[in-house]
Design a protein around this motif. Structure first.
Motif, PDB file in Angstrom:
ATOM      1  N   PRO A   1       0.488  -0.911  -0.344  1.00  4.60           N
ATOM      2  CA  PRO A   1       0.054  -0.175  -0.041  1.00  4.60           C
ATOM      3  C   PRO A   1       1.091   1.461   0.201  1.00  4.60           C
ATOM      4  CG  PRO A   1      -0.334  -1.102   2.343  1.00  4.60           C
ATOM      5  CD  PRO A   1       0.266  -1.747   1.205  1.00  4.60           C
ATOM      6  N   VAL A   2       2.194   1.419   0.163  1.00  2.00           N
ATOM      7  CA  VAL A   2       3.051   2.385   0.131  1.00  2.00           C
ATOM      8  C   VAL A   2       3.849   2.293  -0.943  1.00  2.00           C
ATOM      9  CG1 VAL A   2       2.441   2.789   2.295  1.00  2.00           C
ATOM     10  CG2 VAL A   2       4.214   1.886   1.099  1.00  2.00           C
ATOM     11  N   PRO A   3       4.423   3.208  -2.175  1.00  2.00           N
ATOM     12  CA  PRO A   3       5.629   2.997  -3.558  1.00  2.00           C
ATOM     13  C   PRO A   3       6.517   2.028  -2.539  1.00  2.00           C
ATOM     14  CG  PRO A   3       4.828   5.881  -2.717  1.00  2.00           C
ATOM     15  CD  PRO A   3       4.085   4.546  -1.558  1.00  2.00           C
ATOM     16  N   THR A   4       7.031   1.561  -3.450  1.00  2.00           N
ATOM     17  CA  THR A   4       8.047   0.333  -3.120  1.00  2.00           C
ATOM     18  C   THR A   4       8.877   0.474  -4.432  1.00  2.00           C
ATOM     19  OG1 THR A   4       6.557  -0.914  -4.624  1.00  2.00           O
ATOM     20  CG2 THR A   4       6.517  -1.249  -2.276  1.00  2.00           C
ATOM     21  N   ILE A   5      10.098   0.225  -3.992  1.00  5.82           N
ATOM     22  CA  ILE A   5      11.132   0.722  -4.918  1.00  5.82           C
ATOM     23  C   ILE A   5      12.029  -0.431  -4.670  1.00  5.82           C
ATOM     24  CG2 ILE A   5      13.527   2.341  -5.295  1.00  5.82           C
ATOM     25  CD1 ILE A   5      11.864   4.605  -4.108  1.00  5.82           C
ATOM     26  N   ALA A   6      12.966  -0.753  -5.601  1.00  6.12           N
ATOM     27  CA  ALA A   6      13.722  -2.326  -6.309  1.00  6.12           C
ATOM     28  C   ALA A   6      14.776  -1.162  -6.506  1.00  6.12           C
ATOM     29  CB  ALA A   6      13.572  -3.255  -7.040  1.00  6.12           C
TER      30      ALA A   6
ATOM     31  N   VAL B   1       3.477  11.600  -1.999  1.00  6.10           N
ATOM     32  CA  VAL B   1       2.318  11.241  -2.859  1.00  6.10           C
ATOM     33  C   VAL B   1       1.321  11.195  -1.279  1.00  6.10           C
ATOM     34  CG1 VAL B   1       3.258   9.866  -4.485  1.00  6.10           C
ATOM     35  CG2 VAL B   1       2.292   9.138  -2.927  1.00  6.10           C
ATOM     36  N   SER B   2       0.170  11.129  -1.908  1.00  5.63           N
ATOM     37  CA  SER B   2      -0.884  11.240  -0.441  1.00  5.63           C
ATOM     38  C   SER B   2      -1.076   9.893  -0.511  1.00  5.63           C
ATOM     39  CB  SER B   2      -2.186  12.021  -1.494  1.00  5.63           C
ATOM     40  OG  SER B   2      -2.934  11.577  -0.298  1.00  5.63           O
ATOM     41  N   LEU B   3      -0.535   9.332   0.633  1.00  2.48           N
ATOM     42  CA  LEU B   3      -0.611   8.066   0.872  1.00  2.48           C
ATOM     43  C   LEU B   3      -1.767   6.932   1.306  1.00  2.48           C
ATOM     44  CD1 LEU B   3       2.983   7.662   3.063  1.00  2.48           C
ATOM     45  CD2 LEU B   3       2.545   7.531   0.710  1.00  2.48           C
ATOM     46  N   PRO B   4      -2.637   7.743   1.822  1.00  3.16           N
ATOM     47  CA  PRO B   4      -3.826   7.001   0.841  1.00  3.16           C
ATOM     48  C   PRO B   4      -4.234   6.777   0.154  1.00  3.16           C
ATOM     49  CG  PRO B   4      -4.207   8.874   3.195  1.00  3.16           C
ATOM     50  CD  PRO B   4      -2.463   8.747   2.294  1.00  3.16           C
ATOM     51  N   ALA B   5      -4.716   7.981   0.106  1.00  2.00           N
ATOM     52  CA  ALA B   5      -5.050   7.655  -1.553  1.00  2.00           C
ATOM     53  C   ALA B   5      -4.203   6.634  -2.508  1.00  2.00           C
ATOM     54  CB  ALA B   5      -4.888   9.665  -2.170  1.00  2.00           C
ATOM     55  N   TYR B   6      -3.330   6.791  -2.680  1.00  2.00           N
ATOM     56  CA  TYR B   6      -2.310   6.052  -3.093  1.00  2.00           C
ATOM     57  C   TYR B   6      -2.303   4.327  -3.043  1.00  2.00           C
ATOM     58  CZ  TYR B   6       2.312   3.936  -4.985  1.00  2.00           C
ATOM     59  OH  TYR B   6       2.998   3.188  -5.509  1.00  2.00           O
ATOM     60  N   ALA B   7      -2.737   4.112  -1.669  1.00  2.00           N
ATOM     61  CA  ALA B   7      -2.868   2.834  -1.093  1.00  2.00           C
ATOM     62  C   ALA B   7      -4.006   2.690  -1.561  1.00  2.00           C
ATOM     63  CB  ALA B   7      -3.353   2.662   0.341  1.00  2.00           C
TER      64      ALA B   7
ATOM     65  N   ASN C   1      -7.785  -1.038  -5.538  1.00  2.00           N
ATOM     66  CA  ASN C   1      -8.787  -0.817  -6.331  1.00  2.00           C
ATOM     67  C   ASN C   1      -7.663  -1.433  -7.794  1.00  2.00           C
ATOM     68  OD1 ASN C   1     -10.357   0.278  -4.641  1.00  2.00           O
ATOM     69  ND2 ASN C   1     -10.330   1.973  -5.608  1.00  2.00           N
ATOM     70  N   LEU C   2      -6.855  -0.720  -8.537  1.00  2.00           N
ATOM     71  CA  LEU C   2      -5.805  -1.091  -9.704  1.00  2.00           C
ATOM     72  C   LEU C   2      -6.288  -2.446  -9.458  1.00  2.00           C
ATOM     73  CD1 LEU C   2      -4.966  -0.250 -12.793  1.00  2.00           C
ATOM     74  CD2 LEU C   2      -2.991   0.241 -10.371  1.00  2.00           C
ATOM     75  N   LEU C   3      -5.430  -3.686  -8.406  1.00  2.00           N
ATOM     76  CA  LEU C   3      -5.193  -4.629  -8.441  1.00  2.00           C
ATOM     77  C   LEU C   3      -5.457  -5.929  -7.918  1.00  2.00           C
ATOM     78  CD1 LEU C   3      -0.985  -3.460  -7.475  1.00  2.00           C
ATOM     79  CD2 LEU C   3      -1.770  -4.005  -9.703  1.00  2.00           C
ATOM     80  N   GLN C   4      -6.925  -5.297  -7.223  1.00  2.00           N
ATOM     81  CA  GLN C   4      -6.675  -5.747  -6.336  1.00  2.00           C
ATOM     82  C   GLN C   4      -7.717  -7.660  -6.768  1.00  2.00           C
ATOM     83  OE1 GLN C   4      -9.841  -5.149  -3.183  1.00  2.00           O
ATOM     84  NE2 GLN C   4      -9.444  -7.425  -2.155  1.00  2.00           N
ATOM     85  N   GLU C   5      -8.812  -7.188  -7.692  1.00  2.00           N
ATOM     86  CA  GLU C   5      -9.437  -7.598  -8.871  1.00  2.00           C
ATOM     87  C   GLU C   5      -8.620  -8.770  -9.659  1.00  2.00           C
ATOM     88  OE1 GLU C   5     -12.967  -8.341 -12.041  1.00  2.00           O
ATOM     89  OE2 GLU C   5     -13.141  -6.390 -11.189  1.00  2.00           O
ATOM     90  N   GLU C   6      -7.351  -8.068 -10.369  1.00  2.00           N
ATOM     91  CA  GLU C   6      -6.894  -9.130 -11.079  1.00  2.00           C
ATOM     92  C   GLU C   6      -5.655 -10.370 -10.270  1.00  2.00           C
ATOM     93  OE1 GLU C   6      -5.228  -7.261 -15.109  1.00  2.00           O
ATOM     94  OE2 GLU C   6      -4.654  -6.289 -13.342  1.00  2.00           O
TER      95      GLU C   6
END
Length: 221
Positions: free
Chosen positions: A92-97, A189-195, A200-205
Motif C-alpha cells: 500500500p505504499v510506493p515500493t522501490i527495488a 504522494v498522498s499515501l491514503p489515496a495511493y493505497a 482498486n487497480l490490482l485486487q481483482e486481478e
C-alpha cells in the motif's frame, strides 16, 4: 542468521536481503520477508525500499530445496512464492527495488513487483530464465511483468529469457534509472489515496491469478 533484515528512517523502510550467497528464496526467506512487510505497515512507512547485498539482489528460488519437496509441499511452496510477490506488487505504499547485483528468475520477478526499479551500474544480469530450464511461467507472473516490461519487449524478456545488463534493461524501459553509485530515493504522494487506488487497480486481478495458479499447478502434476 537472518537472511532478510528490516530498518526504517524518516519514514523510508528498507528490506535488505543478504544470506552471504545468492539470496535464494526458501521457506525462511518468505517468512522473514513477510515479517518485514508486516513491520513496515505497522510502522506507517511512507516508502519501502527492497535491496540485496552487493553483487546479488537475488538468484530466485532455492533450487537445492525444490527437489526435496513432496508434490504437496511443492504446491504450497509455489503458492507462498506467488503470495509473497503479489504482496509486494500490491503493497500500500510506493515500493522501490534498489538493484545492486544479479536479479535472476524470482529475483527479477521481485524487482518487477516493485513500483520503481533503480540499479547500480555493473556486470549484473537481470533475467527471467524459467523457459531455459523448462519451467512454465504462471499467470500471476505475467500480471506482474506487464506492469514492468513494455509490451514490445515482453516476448524477449519472458519467453526468450533474454539476459540484460542494467543499461540494456534501462534502454528497454524495464528500469527507471541506472546510477554509478548509491543514491537516496524518496517519493512524495498522498499515501491514503495511493493505497486505496493501488488496491482498486490490482485486487481483482490478483485474486484471479491466485485462483488460476491452483489450476495451473494441478495441470502440471
Amino acid at each position: 542468521m537472518e537472511k532478510v533484515t528490516y530498518g526504517i528512517e524518516d519514514g523510508i523502510a528498507q528490506i535488505t536481503m543478504d544470506d552471504g550467497k545468492a539470496n535464494a528464496m526458501n521457506w525462511g526467506f518468505f517468512k522473514e520477508m513477510g515479517k518485514s512487510m508486516d513491520q513496515a505497515e505497522s510502522d506507517g512507512a511512507k516508502v519501502l525500499v527492497i535491496t540485496g547485498r552487493p553483487g546479488f539482489f537475488s538468484g530466485g528460488l532455492d533450487l537445492k530445496l525444490l527437489p526435496t519437496l513432496s508434490a504437496s509441499e511443492l504446491g504450497d511452496f509455489l503458492i507462498t512464492f506467488a503470495r509473497t510477490m503479489l504482496r509486494v506488487f500490491s503493497f500500500p505504499v510506493p515500493t522501490i527495488a534498489a538493484i545492486n547485483g544479479h536479479a535472476i528468475a524470482g529475483g527479477a520477478m521481485l524487482t518487477f513487483a516493485c513500483d520503481r526499479r533503480f540499479a547500480l551500474d555493473g556486470p549484473y544480469r537481470i533475467q527471467m530464465n524459467e523457459t531455459l530450464i523448462g519451467l512454465p511461467l504462471p499467470s500471476w507472473m505475467f500480471l506482474i511483468a506487464r506492469s514492468a516490461i513494455p509490451s514490445r519487449w515482453r516476448n524477449e524478456a519472458l519467453l526468450h529469457a533474454r539476459a540484460y545488463n542494467p543499461n540494456e534493461a534501462l534502454e528497454r524501459g524495464i528500469l527507471d534509472a541506472v546510477a554509478q553509485d548509491a543514491e537516496s530515493l524518496a517519493a512524495q504522494v498522498s499515501l491514503p489515496a495511493y493505497a486505496a487506488s493501488k488496491k482498486n487497480l490490482l485486487q481483482e486481478e490478483i485474486e484471479h491469478v491466485l485462483d488460476l495458479l491452483k489450476k495451473e499447478l494441478s495441470d502440471q502434476t
